[in-house]
Design an enzyme around this catalytic site. Structure first.
Site, PDB file in Angstrom:
ATOM      1  N   ASP A   1      -4.951  -5.878   1.263  1.00  0.00           N
ATOM      2  CA  ASP A   1      -6.359  -5.676   0.904  1.00  0.00           C
ATOM      3  C   ASP A   1      -6.724  -4.203   0.846  1.00  0.00           C
ATOM      4  O   ASP A   1      -7.389  -3.756  -0.085  1.00  0.00           O
ATOM      5  CB  ASP A   1      -7.260  -6.403   1.917  1.00  0.00           C
ATOM      6  CG  ASP A   1      -7.065  -7.908   1.863  1.00  0.00           C
ATOM      7  OD1 ASP A   1      -6.786  -8.422   0.760  1.00  0.00           O
ATOM      8  OD2 ASP A   1      -7.175  -8.560   2.903  1.00  0.00           O
TER       9      ASP A   1
ATOM     10  N   GLU B   1      -5.241  -5.783   6.497  1.00  0.00           N
ATOM     11  CA  GLU B   1      -5.628  -7.100   6.016  1.00  0.00           C
ATOM     12  C   GLU B   1      -7.090  -7.335   6.385  1.00  0.00           C
ATOM     13  O   GLU B   1      -7.460  -7.215   7.558  1.00  0.00           O
ATOM     14  CB  GLU B   1      -4.750  -8.173   6.656  1.00  0.00           C
ATOM     15  CG  GLU B   1      -3.391  -8.337   6.029  1.00  0.00           C
ATOM     16  CD  GLU B   1      -3.474  -9.039   4.690  1.00  0.00           C
ATOM     17  OE1 GLU B   1      -4.013 -10.155   4.619  1.00  0.00           O
ATOM     18  OE2 GLU B   1      -2.991  -8.463   3.702  1.00  0.00           O
TER      19      GLU B   1
ATOM     20  N   LYS C   1     -10.373  -9.857   6.527  1.00  0.00           N
ATOM     21  CA  LYS C   1     -10.769 -11.257   6.531  1.00  0.00           C
ATOM     22  C   LYS C   1     -12.269 -11.376   6.764  1.00  0.00           C
ATOM     23  O   LYS C   1     -12.839 -10.655   7.583  1.00  0.00           O
ATOM     24  CB  LYS C   1     -10.026 -12.035   7.626  1.00  0.00           C
ATOM     25  CG  LYS C   1      -8.512 -12.096   7.435  1.00  0.00           C
ATOM     26  CD  LYS C   1      -8.158 -12.883   6.193  1.00  0.00           C
ATOM     27  CE  LYS C   1      -6.659 -12.950   5.991  1.00  0.00           C
ATOM     28  NZ  LYS C   1      -6.300 -13.660   4.740  1.00  0.00           N
TER      29      LYS C   1
END
Length: 312
Positions: free
Chosen positions: A82, A113, A115
């Site tokens: 990401d 990453e 989320k």
């Protein structure tokens, strides 16, 4: 213990508290307005990258995409990350106009990453994605470091890996640590994430002293009326309680359960803890800056040539 808010007397904490409130407000707007999970994830990633860019040093470059190593195999590549923190000056453009972007592992400081909300399966997937990055083979290069003013020759290492989530439905520290332990069970230590930040819970990593999974909780601070010592404050909670309202300011803090006691999580302090750990690790990370990476990535046969000298 009486609740203590450090922000009114601490300029930096006050500033970070305001900025975290801003991104949480933006995040809540995204959650309410966007129902499609894929669009939500992409939008949140964009917001987080923008937010991190405001705080991270300008010496770095930021992007997203796939990372490869010099082995040349299609399997020797990471899953798409990401957020990537990259070297700004020594990164060769190996591929132009590629979607997603492709970067050599040697110029990657870290992958993050991102989320929206993370549960046990999401945690496992994010950990596996970080492992795919940290398992890549990199060209190691010696560099000179100093310890107590004495020069030491060290070798460059692979990229760091972090996970950043806004929240999780899991309220128990022990449950989070259990999921983390199970997720890293089949992953070698070198490929595990360096740490995980869940903004409304705390930080997860491996204890430097114990070598065991460890949780850092940045709770609302309280002051003992007798000793005047300041520490993490235990608050009233129950199975149906998700937030703790501050009795003076009215600000609401997410609740976290640790050792069967309830704590109010200070999201601003959690974010400061995330940035502090991220800064420290980025500063200790060295990338390959002196080698010509193209010679490692272009096959030797492609660089062969015929020679003809001038004969007068």
């Amino acid at each position: 213990m009486q609740p203590v808010i450090l922000a009114p007397t601490d300029r930096l904490s006050r500033h970070y508290s305001r900025r975290v409130e801003q991104i949480l407000s933006r995040f809540n707007d995204i959650r309410e307005l966007i129902d499609h999970e894929g669009s939500k994830g992409a939008r949140v990633e964009q917001e987080v990258r923008k937010f991190l860019l405001e705080f991270l040093p300008k010496r770095y470059e930021y992007g997203s995409g796939i990372v490869i190593d010099s082995s040349g195999g299609e399997s020797d590549r990471s899953r798409q990350e990401d957020v990537l923190v990259l070297d700004k000056f020594f990164s060769p453009r190996l591929f132009l106009d590629e979607e997603p972007n492709v970067y050599p592992v040697e110029v990657v400081y870290c992958g993050i990453e991102v989320k929206t909300s993370i549960d046990a399966p999401g945690l496992k997937q994010a950990i596996d994605n970080i492992a795919s990055l940290k398992r890549l083979k990199f060209v190691s290069e010696p560099y000179t470091d100093f310890h107590y003013n004495l020069p030491i020759i060290r070798e460059t290492t692979g990229p760091l890996g972090f996970i950043f989530a806004f929240d999780t439905p899991i309220k128990g520290v022990e449950t989070l640590l259990q999921h983390f332990t199970e997720s890293i069970g089949n992953i070698e230590p070198s490929a595990r994430p360096d740490f995980i930040c869940i903004l409304n819970r705390g930080l997860i990593g491996i204890g430097s002293q114990t070598g065991k999974p460890q949780f850092h909780l940045y709770g609302l601070l309280g002051k003992n009326e007798i000793t005047e010592e300041i520490g993490e404050m235990v608050v009233f909670g129950g199975p149906s309680c998700n937030e703790f309202p501050h009795p003076v300011t009215g600000q609401r803090y997410p609740l976290m359960i640790m050792k069967e006691q309830y704590y109010a999580v200070d999201v601003a302090r959690t974010f400061i803890g995330f940035l502090g750990n991220l800064y420290e690790m980025l500063l200790s990370k060295r990338i390959t800056g002196q080698s010509n990476l193209l010679k490692h990535y272009i096959p030797e046969q492609m660089t062969r040539y015929a020679v003809c000298d001038y004969e007068p």
